[in-house]
Design an enzyme around this catalytic site. Structure first.
Site, PDB file in Angstrom:
ATOM      1  N   ASP A  96       0.810  -0.946   0.041  1.00 32.84           N
ATOM      2  CA  ASP A  96       0.031   0.385   0.494  1.00 32.84           C
ATOM      3  C   ASP A  96       0.999   1.523   0.435  1.00 32.84           C
ATOM      4  O   ASP A  96       1.288   1.282   1.004  1.00 32.84           O
ATOM      5  CB  ASP A  96      -1.163  -0.162   0.584  1.00 32.84           C
ATOM      6  CG  ASP A  96      -1.754  -1.126   1.340  1.00 32.84           C
ATOM      7  OD1 ASP A  96      -1.880  -2.569   1.428  1.00 32.84           O
ATOM      8  OD2 ASP A  96      -2.872  -1.290   1.900  1.00 32.84           O
ATOM      9  N   GLU A 148      -4.586   1.532  -3.361  1.00 31.71           N
ATOM     10  CA  GLU A 148      -5.949   2.252  -3.089  1.00 31.71           C
ATOM     11  C   GLU A 148      -4.708   4.006  -1.403  1.00 31.71           C
ATOM     12  O   GLU A 148      -6.382   4.234  -1.767  1.00 31.71           O
ATOM     13  CB  GLU A 148      -6.011   1.103  -2.133  1.00 31.71           C
ATOM     14  CG  GLU A 148      -5.033   0.897  -0.878  1.00 31.71           C
ATOM     15  CD  GLU A 148      -6.397   0.151   0.747  1.00 31.71           C
ATOM     16  OE1 GLU A 148      -7.379   0.041   0.158  1.00 31.71           O
ATOM     17  OE2 GLU A 148      -5.744   0.374   1.340  1.00 31.71           O
ATOM     18  N   ASN A 192     -10.074  -1.844  -0.369  1.00 29.83           N
ATOM     19  CA  ASN A 192     -11.983  -0.681   0.115  1.00 29.83           C
ATOM     20  C   ASN A 192     -11.525   0.649  -0.101  1.00 29.83           C
ATOM     21  O   ASN A 192     -12.967   0.874  -0.290  1.00 29.83           O
ATOM     22  CB  ASN A 192     -11.448  -1.481   1.642  1.00 29.83           C
ATOM     23  CG  ASN A 192     -10.324  -0.882   2.257  1.00 29.83           C
ATOM     24  OD1 ASN A 192      -9.720  -0.939   2.095  1.00 29.83           O
ATOM     25  ND2 ASN A 192     -10.027   0.454   3.530  1.00 29.83           N
ATOM     26  N   HIS A 193     -10.346   1.731  -0.898  1.00 30.34           N
ATOM     27  CA  HIS A 193     -10.086   2.562  -0.939  1.00 30.34           C
ATOM     28  C   HIS A 193     -11.181   2.340  -2.105  1.00 30.34           C
ATOM     29  O   HIS A 193     -10.090   4.296  -2.437  1.00 30.34           O
ATOM     30  CB  HIS A 193      -9.734   3.190  -0.639  1.00 30.34           C
ATOM     31  CG  HIS A 193      -9.038   3.210   1.024  1.00 30.34           C
ATOM     32  ND1 HIS A 193      -9.461   3.950   2.203  1.00 30.34           N
ATOM     33  CD2 HIS A 193      -7.818   2.924   1.784  1.00 30.34           C
ATOM     34  CE1 HIS A 193      -9.889   4.955   3.150  1.00 30.34           C
ATOM     35  NE2 HIS A 193      -8.672   3.407   3.696  1.00 30.34           N
ATOM     36  N   HIS A 203      -7.067  -8.182  -0.403  1.00 29.64           N
ATOM     37  CA  HIS A 203      -6.278  -7.036   0.655  1.00 29.64           C
ATOM     38  C   HIS A 203      -8.095  -7.156   2.195  1.00 29.64           C
ATOM     39  O   HIS A 203      -8.866  -7.332   1.673  1.00 29.64           O
ATOM     40  CB  HIS A 203      -7.668  -6.353  -0.254  1.00 29.64           C
ATOM     41  CG  HIS A 203      -7.495  -4.965  -0.020  1.00 29.64           C
ATOM     42  ND1 HIS A 203      -6.039  -4.077   0.418  1.00 29.64           N
ATOM     43  CD2 HIS A 203      -7.979  -3.535   1.281  1.00 29.64           C
ATOM     44  CE1 HIS A 203      -5.916  -3.371   0.708  1.00 29.64           C
ATOM     45  NE2 HIS A 203      -7.253  -3.028   1.588  1.00 29.64           N
ATOM     46  N   HIS A 260      -0.915  -2.737   6.365  1.00 26.59           N
ATOM     47  CA  HIS A 260       0.345  -1.889   6.684  1.00 26.59           C
ATOM     48  C   HIS A 260       1.400  -1.954   7.075  1.00 26.59           C
ATOM     49  O   HIS A 260       2.390  -1.516   7.189  1.00 26.59           O
ATOM     50  CB  HIS A 260      -0.653  -0.771   6.494  1.00 26.59           C
ATOM     51  CG  HIS A 260      -1.194   0.555   5.548  1.00 26.59           C
ATOM     52  ND1 HIS A 260      -1.496   2.033   5.748  1.00 26.59           N
ATOM     53  CD2 HIS A 260      -1.614  -0.350   4.927  1.00 26.59           C
ATOM     54  CE1 HIS A 260      -2.388   2.431   4.240  1.00 26.59           C
ATOM     55  NE2 HIS A 260      -2.823   0.993   3.591  1.00 26.59           N
TER      56      HIS A 260
HETATM   57 FE   FE2 Z   1      -4.128   0.917   2.131  1.00 23.25          FE
HETATM   58 FE   FE2 Z   2      -7.460  -0.914   2.658  1.00 26.66          FE
END
Ligand code: FE2
Ligand code: FE2
Length: 252
Positions: A8, A39, A67-68, A148, A175
């Site tokens: 990420d 993302e 999800n982003h 993810h 992360h």
């Molecule tokens: Fe992320």
């Molecule tokens: Fe995420």
């Protein structure tokens, strides 16, 4: 078939450290393909076409999401038109974009799938069935799945579910790089989380004071990406033929 997968990328710190260190990584590992999870690349929330192009210019060839993915509306047309950006495959068909892409390298088809876990995330379609359906319908020589997800168990379940069917299952989203990289029994390369690329002294990329206050007060808070140095870059190197997975963790 050698691949670098970057975890990420968070905001401008993430983009900056990729720019500074990717040439050295390329020199050391000589990859055929560079993939990154993007993302959080636009200010920590989502991705814009401009920043996607910036990442492509840095040498990243495929961008996976999470999800982003819906945070920046201007990305939606690009999700439809640009095959180099992949969003989680288990969103409904009505959502823009697609959950996989293929790249041809030396006559071989490399399939890249992005899928989202369901634990502590949106209630999407079953990620296991979503990946299975893609594998049943696409011709591939190699496949990499970016799973993810929040829960370590759900990601490891995906690893074992796909063992022997894909080249690698790589976790993203938390992360934080995990120390459990391994080759599963039937030869699939696996890591629960690749980790993030961006600020080092924050909390998963965000200014730490804001996050600590939120935990203590339980009040809503506006997350801001920490821009102070030092930065970190977390990635994995994969050799899909030799069955090697090597974590890369650079802290300035
Ligand atoms: Fe992320
Ligand atoms: Fe995420």
């Amino acid at each position: 078939m050698k691949v670098i997968f970057i975890g990420d990328i968070v905001g401008s710190p993430g983009r900056d450290i990729v720019e500074e260190h990717l040439p050295l990584i390329i020199e050391k590992y000589n990859p055929d393909l560079i993939v990154a999870n993007g993302e959080n690349a636009a200010g920590g929330k989502g991705l814009t076409p401009k920043i996607a192009d910036e990442l492509f210019e840095l040498g990243i060839e495929i961008i996976t999401m999470g999800n982003h993915v819906w945070d920046k509306k201007e990305l939606y047309p690009m999700l439809e038109s640009d095959l180099r950006i992949v969003r989680p495959a288990n969103y409904p068909d009505a959502a823009p974009g697609k959950g996989y892409t293929t790249v041809k390298i030396d006559g071989k088809n490399l399939l890249i799938i992005n899928v989202s876990g369901l634990v502590y995330l949106d209630n999407l379609n079953c990620p296991f069935k979503a990946v299975e359906e893609i594998l049943n319908n696409v011709t591939y020589d190699y496949a990499i799945v970016d799973m993810h997800g929040e829960a370590t168990s759900e990601k490891l379940a995906m690893g074992w579910f796909l063992d022997g069917k894909v080249s690698a299952v790589l976790g993203t989203h938390t992360h934080v790089q995990t120390a459990d990289h391994r080759v599963l029994k039937e030869g699939t390369l696996y890591i629960t989380d690749v980790g993030m690329t961006g600020p080092y002294d924050g909390i998963i990329g965000v200014e730490k004071e804001v996050v600590i206050d939120k935990f203590i007060s339980k009040m809503p808070a506006r997350f801001t990406v920490l821009t102070d140095r030092p930065y970190q870059l977390n990635a994995v190197f994969l050799d899909l033929n030799e069955k090697i997975i090597t974590p890369i963790r650079i802290v300035e």
